[in-house]
Write a protein that holds these residues in place. Structure first.
Motif, mmCIF file in Angstrom:
data_model
loop_
_atom_site.group_PDB
_atom_site.id
_atom_site.type_symbol
_atom_site.label_atom_id
_atom_site.label_comp_id
_atom_site.label_asym_id
_atom_site.label_seq_id
_atom_site.Cartn_x
_atom_site.Cartn_y
_atom_site.Cartn_z
ATOM 1 N N ALA A 1 35.609 -0.563 -1.539
ATOM 2 C CA ALA A 1 35.683 0.638 -0.701
ATOM 3 C C ALA A 1 36.076 0.252 0.723
ATOM 4 O O ALA A 1 35.831 -0.869 1.169
ATOM 5 C CB ALA A 1 34.340 1.350 -0.697
ATOM 6 N N LEU A 2 36.698 1.165 1.418
ATOM 7 C CA LEU A 2 37.071 1.012 2.825
ATOM 8 C C LEU A 2 37.910 -0.242 3.102
ATOM 9 O O LEU A 2 37.643 -0.990 4.046
ATOM 10 C CB LEU A 2 35.800 0.990 3.699
ATOM 11 N N LEU B 1 41.349 4.788 5.578
ATOM 12 C CA LEU B 1 40.456 5.020 6.709
ATOM 13 C C LEU B 1 40.287 3.758 7.551
ATOM 14 O O LEU B 1 39.956 2.693 7.033
ATOM 15 C CB LEU B 1 39.084 5.482 6.200
ATOM 16 N N LYS B 2 40.530 3.903 8.864
ATOM 17 C CA LYS B 2 40.411 2.758 9.775
ATOM 18 C C LYS B 2 39.202 2.865 10.688
ATOM 19 O O LYS B 2 38.719 1.854 11.190
ATOM 20 C CB LYS B 2 41.684 2.611 10.595
ATOM 21 N N PHE B 3 38.730 4.083 10.943
ATOM 22 C CA PHE B 3 37.596 4.306 11.831
ATOM 23 C C PHE B 3 36.617 5.261 11.149
ATOM 24 O O PHE B 3 37.019 6.307 10.657
ATOM 25 C CB PHE B 3 38.066 4.910 13.167
ATOM 26 N N LEU B 4 35.341 4.896 11.123
ATOM 27 C CA LEU B 4 34.314 5.741 10.529
ATOM 28 C C LEU B 4 33.136 5.828 11.478
ATOM 29 O O LEU B 4 32.635 4.794 11.944
ATOM 30 C CB LEU B 4 33.851 5.173 9.180
ATOM 31 N N GLU B 5 32.733 7.054 11.805
ATOM 32 C CA GLU B 5 31.535 7.263 12.616
ATOM 33 C C GLU B 5 30.534 8.067 11.807
ATOM 34 O O GLU B 5 30.856 9.134 11.287
ATOM 35 C CB GLU B 5 31.851 8.002 13.909
ATOM 36 N N GLN C 1 38.529 -0.732 10.213
ATOM 37 C CA GLN C 1 38.554 -1.638 11.363
ATOM 38 C C GLN C 1 37.336 -1.457 12.260
ATOM 39 O O GLN C 1 36.879 -2.412 12.878
ATOM 40 C CB GLN C 1 39.828 -1.420 12.176
ATOM 41 N N CYS C 2 36.830 -0.223 12.343
ATOM 42 C CA CYS C 2 35.714 0.057 13.242
ATOM 43 C C CYS C 2 34.709 0.974 12.556
ATOM 44 O O CYS C 2 35.081 2.017 12.020
ATOM 45 C CB CYS C 2 36.211 0.705 14.531
ATOM 46 N N SER D 1 36.973 -7.379 5.014
ATOM 47 C CA SER D 1 37.599 -8.391 5.880
ATOM 48 C C SER D 1 38.329 -7.785 7.077
ATOM 49 O O SER D 1 38.553 -8.474 8.075
ATOM 50 C CB SER D 1 38.552 -9.262 5.071
ATOM 51 N N THR D 2 38.696 -6.516 7.002
ATOM 52 C CA THR D 2 39.417 -5.878 8.104
ATOM 53 C C THR D 2 38.484 -5.362 9.193
ATOM 54 O O THR D 2 38.950 -4.977 10.264
ATOM 55 C CB THR D 2 40.251 -4.689 7.568
ATOM 56 N N LEU D 3 37.170 -5.348 8.944
ATOM 57 C CA LEU D 3 36.218 -4.806 9.911
ATOM 58 C C LEU D 3 36.175 -5.694 11.148
ATOM 59 O O LEU D 3 35.743 -6.836 11.101
ATOM 60 C CB LEU D 3 34.830 -4.671 9.293
ATOM 61 N N ASP D 4 36.629 -5.135 12.268
ATOM 62 C CA ASP D 4 36.713 -5.874 13.516
ATOM 63 C C ASP D 4 35.585 -5.507 14.479
ATOM 64 O O ASP D 4 35.138 -6.340 15.262
ATOM 65 C CB ASP D 4 38.064 -5.592 14.186
ATOM 66 N N THR D 5 35.140 -4.244 14.428
ATOM 67 C CA THR D 5 34.165 -3.771 15.408
ATOM 68 C C THR D 5 33.064 -2.978 14.724
ATOM 69 O O THR D 5 33.330 -2.065 13.945
ATOM 70 C CB THR D 5 34.849 -2.876 16.467
ATOM 71 N N LEU D 6 31.837 -3.323 15.053
ATOM 72 C CA LEU D 6 30.660 -2.582 14.611
ATOM 73 C C LEU D 6 29.940 -2.107 15.858
ATOM 74 O O LEU D 6 29.541 -2.928 16.696
ATOM 75 C CB LEU D 6 29.750 -3.474 13.771
ATOM 76 N N GLU D 7 29.816 -0.789 16.011
ATOM 77 C CA GLU D 7 29.136 -0.214 17.170
ATOM 78 C C GLU D 7 27.872 0.482 16.705
ATOM 79 O O GLU D 7 27.911 1.329 15.813
ATOM 80 C CB GLU D 7 30.042 0.784 17.883
#
Length: 97
Positions: A31-32, A11-15, A36-37, A57-63
């Protein structure tokens, strides 16, 4: 809500959106690993971000979208400083008032 280390390996994107009863998120270690986002939208009862985010470490964006003001003002500076891109959006209704 618990995000297990046994799932979501690709999983690369989770909303997480409009989860009205969500008060806490726990992320198990490991986990995860590809995330990335992460977007959290309108989770009005969520008290804080999971501490474990700083280990992804791969998390680039937090919205953070349409989240309560006390949630935003209570963000852990050490945690959010580990994410290169932090984006905070108000709801369109709040901007119009």
């Amino acid at each position: 809500m618990v995000i297990s280390r046994h799932g979501f390996h690709q999983l690369k994107f989770l909303e997480l959106s409009t989860l009205y009863d969500l008060e806490e998120i726990k992320v198990e270690k490991g986990a995860l690993p590809q995330l990335q986002c992460l977007r959290i939208r309108s989770c009005r009862r969520l008290k804080k971000l999971p501490e474990e985010l700083k280990h992804i470490s791969t998390l680039d964006t937090l919205e953070l979208v349409d989240m309560p003001e006390d949630f935003i003002s209570g963000l852990d500076a050490d945690l959010v400083s580990t994410v290169p891109n932090l984006r905070i959006f108000d709801s369109p209704k709040e901007r119009m008032q």
